[in-house]
Motif scaffolding. Structure first.
Motif, PDB file in Angstrom:
ATOM      1  N   UNK A  34      -6.733  55.965  63.515  1.00 52.03           N
ATOM      2  CA  UNK A  34      -7.537  55.024  62.725  1.00 52.03           C
ATOM      3  C   UNK A  34      -6.641  54.020  62.014  1.00 52.03           C
ATOM      4  N   UNK A  35      -5.555  54.493  61.439  1.00 50.01           N
ATOM      5  CA  UNK A  35      -4.608  53.614  60.756  1.00 50.01           C
ATOM      6  C   UNK A  35      -4.028  52.594  61.727  1.00 50.01           C
ATOM      7  N   UNK A  36      -3.661  53.040  62.905  1.00 50.93           N
ATOM      8  CA  UNK A  36      -3.108  52.132  63.913  1.00 50.93           C
ATOM      9  C   UNK A  36      -4.142  51.096  64.332  1.00 50.93           C
ATOM     10  N   UNK A  37      -5.386  51.508  64.444  1.00 54.63           N
ATOM     11  CA  UNK A  37      -6.459  50.552  64.739  1.00 54.63           C
ATOM     12  C   UNK A  37      -6.566  49.484  63.659  1.00 54.63           C
ATOM     13  N   UNK A  38      -6.453  49.893  62.398  1.00 52.54           N
ATOM     14  CA  UNK A  38      -6.481  48.929  61.297  1.00 52.54           C
ATOM     15  C   UNK A  38      -5.287  47.991  61.350  1.00 52.54           C
ATOM     16  N   UNK A  61       2.213  40.160  73.609  1.00 51.29           N
ATOM     17  CA  UNK A  61       2.585  40.571  72.252  1.00 51.29           C
ATOM     18  C   UNK A  61       1.544  41.506  71.643  1.00 51.29           C
ATOM     19  N   UNK A  62       0.274  41.296  71.971  1.00 50.32           N
ATOM     20  CA  UNK A  62      -0.792  42.133  71.435  1.00 50.32           C
ATOM     21  C   UNK A  62      -0.637  43.592  71.820  1.00 50.32           C
ATOM     22  N   UNK A  63      -0.155  43.830  73.034  1.00 49.04           N
ATOM     23  CA  UNK A  63       0.072  45.201  73.479  1.00 49.04           C
ATOM     24  C   UNK A  63       1.330  45.769  72.826  1.00 49.04           C
ATOM     25  N   UNK A  64       2.344  44.934  72.630  1.00 47.71           N
ATOM     26  CA  UNK A  64       3.576  45.368  71.969  1.00 47.71           C
ATOM     27  C   UNK A  64       3.272  45.801  70.531  1.00 47.71           C
ATOM     28  N   UNK A  67       2.585  49.533  70.076  1.00 52.89           N
ATOM     29  CA  UNK A  67       3.792  50.358  70.051  1.00 52.89           C
ATOM     30  C   UNK A  67       4.510  50.302  68.718  1.00 52.89           C
ATOM     31  N   UNK A  68       4.615  49.113  68.157  1.00 53.15           N
ATOM     32  CA  UNK A  68       5.271  48.971  66.853  1.00 53.15           C
ATOM     33  C   UNK A  68       4.438  49.595  65.731  1.00 53.15           C
ATOM     34  N   UNK A  69       3.131  49.578  65.885  1.00 45.75           N
ATOM     35  CA  UNK A  69       2.239  50.119  64.852  1.00 45.75           C
ATOM     36  C   UNK A  69       2.281  51.640  64.780  1.00 45.75           C
ATOM     37  N   UNK A 138       3.757  42.512  62.039  1.00 46.37           N
ATOM     38  CA  UNK A 138       3.431  43.886  62.426  1.00 46.37           C
ATOM     39  C   UNK A 138       4.196  44.894  61.593  1.00 46.37           C
ATOM     40  N   UNK A 139       5.475  44.662  61.388  1.00 48.20           N
ATOM     41  CA  UNK A 139       6.297  45.589  60.605  1.00 48.20           C
ATOM     42  C   UNK A 139       5.788  45.666  59.167  1.00 48.20           C
TER      43      UNK A 139
END
Length: 169
Positions: A34-38, A61-64, A67-69, A138-139
């Motif tokens: 859920x956090x990653x979705x947010x 980039x959206x898919x990358x 992974x970073x999330x 993202x970071x």
């Protein structure tokens, strides 16, 4: 748009499996997912607010971003679950253990990644500057959500004792 949706439809289930394996707990995995979705939604929302069109580079980039999330959330979730193996059964003790052992590391990881990524902002090729901006966004959001949403959520509603464990240990 089709490429982004396909990438998201593949990356999100893979991320959930990785979270479930790493945390060994269904509830922690669900909260992390859920956090990653947010995080992903917030990053894509910021990109929209910046006026970025959804082209080929943004789709990649959206898919990358997924992974970073996952990174900070999975580290904190794993430490929360690991606390159980050391005798911590209550969520407050697990929260304290995870934050003590991994909170500073997550923050340091965010700072070093952002610092390394800052060099991309000086590039003349727009793909690299856009990628640098996306990674920095993202970071920042990933670190903020992991420390100020995911961990407080585990502190308030995280599993206690062996609640939600995938395998009994």
């Amino acid at each position: 748009m089709d490429g982004l949706l396909l990438g998201l439809s593949i990356a999100f289930p893979v991320a959930y499996v990785v979270l479930a394996v790493a945390t060994q707990n269904v509830l922690v995995s669900f909260f992390a997912f859920t956090t990653i979705g947010f995080i992903v939604s917030s990053v894509l929302g910021v990109c929209f607010l910046l006026g970025w069109d959804l082209g080929a580079k943004e789709s990649i980039c959206g898919v990358v971003v997924i992974g970073l999330s996952v990174d900070y959330t999975i580290h904190l979730g794993h430490m929360y679950d690991h606390a159980r193996t050391l005798g911590h059964q209550r969520r407050d003790a697990k929260f304290e253990y995870a934050m003590t052992k991994m909170g500073e590391t997550v923050l340091a990881g965010a700072v070093t990644t952002a610092g390394a990524c800052a060099f991309l902002l000086a590039c003349q090729v727009t793909f690299f500057t856009s990628m640098g901006q996306l990674i920095l966004i993202t970071i920042a959001l990933s670190c903020a959500f992991a420390l100020f949403f995911f961990m407080p959520l585990l502190r308030l509603a995280g599993p206690e004792h062996s609640q939600g464990n995938i395998c009994a240990a």
